[in-house]
Design an enzyme around this catalytic site. Structure first.
Site, PDB file in Angstrom:
ATOM      1  N   LYS A  14      31.728  24.424  48.295  1.00 52.17           N
ATOM      2  CA  LYS A  14      31.368  25.213  47.050  1.00 52.17           C
ATOM      3  C   LYS A  14      32.612  25.466  46.063  1.00 52.17           C
ATOM      4  O   LYS A  14      33.834  25.366  46.495  1.00 52.17           O
ATOM      5  CB  LYS A  14      30.420  26.677  47.192  1.00 52.17           C
ATOM      6  CG  LYS A  14      31.400  27.574  47.727  1.00 52.17           C
ATOM      7  CD  LYS A  14      30.590  28.599  48.520  1.00 52.17           C
ATOM      8  CE  LYS A  14      31.615  29.696  49.002  1.00 52.17           C
ATOM      9  NZ  LYS A  14      30.641  30.855  49.705  1.00 52.17           N
ATOM     10  N   ARG A  32      22.999  40.916  49.357  1.00 54.43           N
ATOM     11  CA  ARG A  32      23.265  39.823  48.408  1.00 54.43           C
ATOM     12  C   ARG A  32      22.502  39.030  48.007  1.00 54.43           C
ATOM     13  O   ARG A  32      21.570  38.906  47.175  1.00 54.43           O
ATOM     14  CB  ARG A  32      24.788  39.204  48.960  1.00 54.43           C
ATOM     15  CG  ARG A  32      25.783  38.835  47.682  1.00 54.43           C
ATOM     16  CD  ARG A  32      27.078  38.310  48.291  1.00 54.43           C
ATOM     17  NE  ARG A  32      26.805  36.925  49.132  1.00 54.43           N
ATOM     18  CZ  ARG A  32      27.636  36.331  49.450  1.00 54.43           C
ATOM     19  NH1 ARG A  32      28.912  36.277  48.908  1.00 54.43           N
ATOM     20  NH2 ARG A  32      27.472  35.145  50.478  1.00 54.43           N
ATOM     21  N   TYR A  72      57.950  40.027  29.216  1.00 50.57           N
ATOM     22  CA  TYR A  72      57.205  40.917  28.593  1.00 50.57           C
ATOM     23  C   TYR A  72      57.471  42.611  28.932  1.00 50.57           C
ATOM     24  O   TYR A  72      57.248  42.450  30.377  1.00 50.57           O
ATOM     25  CB  TYR A  72      55.636  40.476  28.505  1.00 50.57           C
ATOM     26  CG  TYR A  72      55.609  39.337  27.399  1.00 50.57           C
ATOM     27  CD1 TYR A  72      55.839  39.146  26.245  1.00 50.57           C
ATOM     28  CD2 TYR A  72      54.871  38.027  27.965  1.00 50.57           C
ATOM     29  CE1 TYR A  72      55.442  38.297  25.374  1.00 50.57           C
ATOM     30  CE2 TYR A  72      54.499  37.175  27.331  1.00 50.57           C
ATOM     31  CZ  TYR A  72      54.772  37.262  25.814  1.00 50.57           C
ATOM     32  OH  TYR A  72      54.771  36.140  25.084  1.00 50.57           O
ATOM     33  N   MET A  95      51.627  33.718  30.379  1.00 48.37           N
ATOM     34  CA  MET A  95      50.822  32.697  30.266  1.00 48.37           C
ATOM     35  C   MET A  95      50.954  31.388  30.830  1.00 48.37           C
ATOM     36  O   MET A  95      50.238  30.768  31.559  1.00 48.37           O
ATOM     37  CB  MET A  95      50.089  32.452  28.743  1.00 48.37           C
ATOM     38  CG  MET A  95      48.764  31.633  28.737  1.00 48.37           C
ATOM     39  SD  MET A  95      48.287  30.949  27.224  1.00 48.37           S
ATOM     40  CE  MET A  95      47.665  32.768  26.774  1.00 48.37           C
TER      41      MET A  95
HETATM   42  C1  LIG Z   1      31.248  30.941  51.181  1.00 48.79           C
HETATM   43  C2  LIG Z   1      30.094  31.087  52.151  1.00 48.79           C
HETATM   44  C3  LIG Z   1      30.791  30.301  53.476  1.00 48.79           C
HETATM   45  C4  LIG Z   1      31.941  29.938  53.769  1.00 48.79           C
HETATM   46  O1  LIG Z   1      32.796  31.066  54.093  1.00 48.79           O
HETATM   47  P1  LIG Z   1      34.386  30.988  54.334  1.00 48.79           P
HETATM   48  O2  LIG Z   1      34.551  32.625  54.695  1.00 48.79           O
HETATM   49  O3  LIG Z   1      35.144  30.471  53.237  1.00 48.79           O
HETATM   50  O4  LIG Z   1      34.571  30.253  55.557  1.00 48.79           O
HETATM   51  C5  LIG Z   1      29.797  30.614  54.677  1.00 48.79           C
HETATM   52  N1  LIG Z   1      28.337  30.689  54.464  1.00 48.79           N
HETATM   53  C6  LIG Z   1      28.003  31.177  53.177  1.00 48.79           C
HETATM   54  C7  LIG Z   1      26.694  31.666  52.968  1.00 48.79           C
HETATM   55  C8  LIG Z   1      28.967  31.335  52.091  1.00 48.79           C
HETATM   56  O5  LIG Z   1      28.565  32.012  50.900  1.00 48.79           O
END
Ligand SMILES: *Cc1c(COP(=O)(O)O)cnc(C)c1O
Length: 381
Positions: A50, A152, A274, A322
């Site tokens: 992802k 969640r 800055y 930046m």
């Molecule tokens: C992002 C995610 C993972 C991977 O998690 P890591 O800690 O990066 O290994 C696995 N399962 C779900 C549901 C996630 O959202």
């Protein structure tokens, strides 16, 4: 390449680029294999790609993982799934691609057109996927996420009760996987881990038989009881330490080298950057590097980050701006910190997790924040 090497000799930094981001695909593959080897014999290793493979580029990382043996991929969003399907078209056309955000991530027809499998997170999503199956005129594959304490995503307990009473609600759906997600996997002694595992076992006992999945990267290191049939590592594939406070068992994947634009000697007392937040204590040598918060070098690294140049660890002084940071390179021979030289902002001597800690965040955020202005090099593709 030796750690002290500026890298100028062996990376082809185009004259126009301010920084080069090198992603070692062989290291990603080695990490995949290392995780697969750790798993209990019945368990397969998926790959979570992802957010564009945690910022590293799913179009390159996805095929590398498929070549290393990954057959199942997880993304968060529908468009990510479409992009990964396209990236895997030649290497692994039959790969399973699951979309964690579920049917809410987009139209069912798009899931089907790209053979994406939604992870269903509620009774409502089950119903919507059932309707899609009716439209298709055949069973459609899905995974089911049951919530065991994250609150969640995932089916809440009350909805699980309803589903367990009436399994026909899954008619028309080919259940490929039931999964849940751990809240505290990186804290191996946290009581939540065993509690969630027990809740997950109880939930699976009330659902139609299907392969199970609970462990993310850190979950794999909680031991075989957490492995079930499929593990879902993300960050460990990309070199993040899944076992905080212990030696990182994964190989580094990312190297970020910034180019020095200007170097100067200053006499105390003078301030830097800055807000004049850094005051030189004595005469010193400063180097200005062409990377800033617009590139994902977080502003919280102001006066906290460290870089590696000329075989030395050197501090970021003053605020991150930046497009620029300033390093105190007094400890480095001038020829190693001249304009044009490269400094490691992430690298063998500056691990992602160390940088994250200095920034007050986690490696995940450092990786996914990596900016679009870097010259990207994929090694061992
Ligand atoms: C992002 C995610 C993972 C991977 O998690 P890591 O800690 O990066 O290994 C696995 N399962 C779900 C549901 C996630 O959202």
């Amino acid at each position: 390449m030796s750690a002290g090497d500026t890298g100028a000799a062996d990376t082809s930094l185009p004259a126009r680029a301010g920084a080069v981001l090198t992603i070692d695909l062989a290291a990603v593959q080695a990490n995949y294999r290392r995780l697969q080897e750790r798993l209990a014999p019945q368990a397969r290793c998926a790959a979570v790609v992802k957010a564009d493979a945690y910022g590293l580029g799913a179009a390159r990382v996805g095929p590398a993982l498929a070549r290393a043996g990954a057959e199942t991929f997880f993304v968060a969003q529908l468009d990510e799934g479409i992009a990964v399907r396209e990236a895997l078209r030649c290497v692994a056309p039959e790969a399973e691609i699951l979309v964690l955000n579920g049917t809410g991530a987009g139209p069912g027809a798009d899931f089907r057109a790209h053979r994406l499998i939604p992870v269903l997170n509620s009774l409502g999503e089950i119903e919507s996927w059932q309707s899609e199956a009716a439209r298709a005129g055949h069973r459609l594959a899905a995974a089911l996420h049951v919530d065991t304490g994250m609150n969640r995503l995932g089916m809440p307990q009350a909805e699980l009760d309803v589903l367990a009473e009436d399994p026909r609600r899954l008619d028309g759906i080919g259940l490929r996987l039931t999964m849940s997600h751990l809240a505290c996997a990186e804290l191996s002694r946290h009581p939540m881990n065993a509690e969630q595992r027990a809740a997950y076992d109880a939930a699976r006992g009330r659902l139609p038989a299907a392969p199970g999945s609970l462990a993310n990267s850190s979950g794999i290191f909680l031991g075989p009881a957490y492995h079930y049939d499929l593990a879902r590592p993300g960050v460990a594939l990309y070199g993040g330490n899944p076992t905080p406070n212990q030696r990182n068992p994964m190989q580094q994947v990312v190297r970020l080298q910034g180019k020095i634009l200007q170097a100067r000697e200053i006499d105390a007392p003078q301030t830097v950057g800055y807000g004049a937040t850094h005051r030189a204590a004595g005469p010193c040598r400063l180097a200005t590097v062409a990377v800033g918060y617009a590139d994902g070098y977080l502003r919280s690294l102001s006066n906290r980050g460290r870089a590696w140049v000329g075989g030395q660890s050197v501090p970021v002084v003053g605020r991150v701006s930046m497009d620029l940071i300033t390093l105190d390179v007094s400890a480095v021979p001038p020829e190693a910190s001249r304009p044009g030289a490269l400094v490691d902002l992430i690298g063998p001597e500056v691990p992602v997790d160390d940088l994250a800690e200095a920034a007050g965040t986690i490696g995940y955020e450092i990786l996914t924040a990596l900016g679009g202005r870097y010259h990207r090099v994929y090694r061992n593709g």
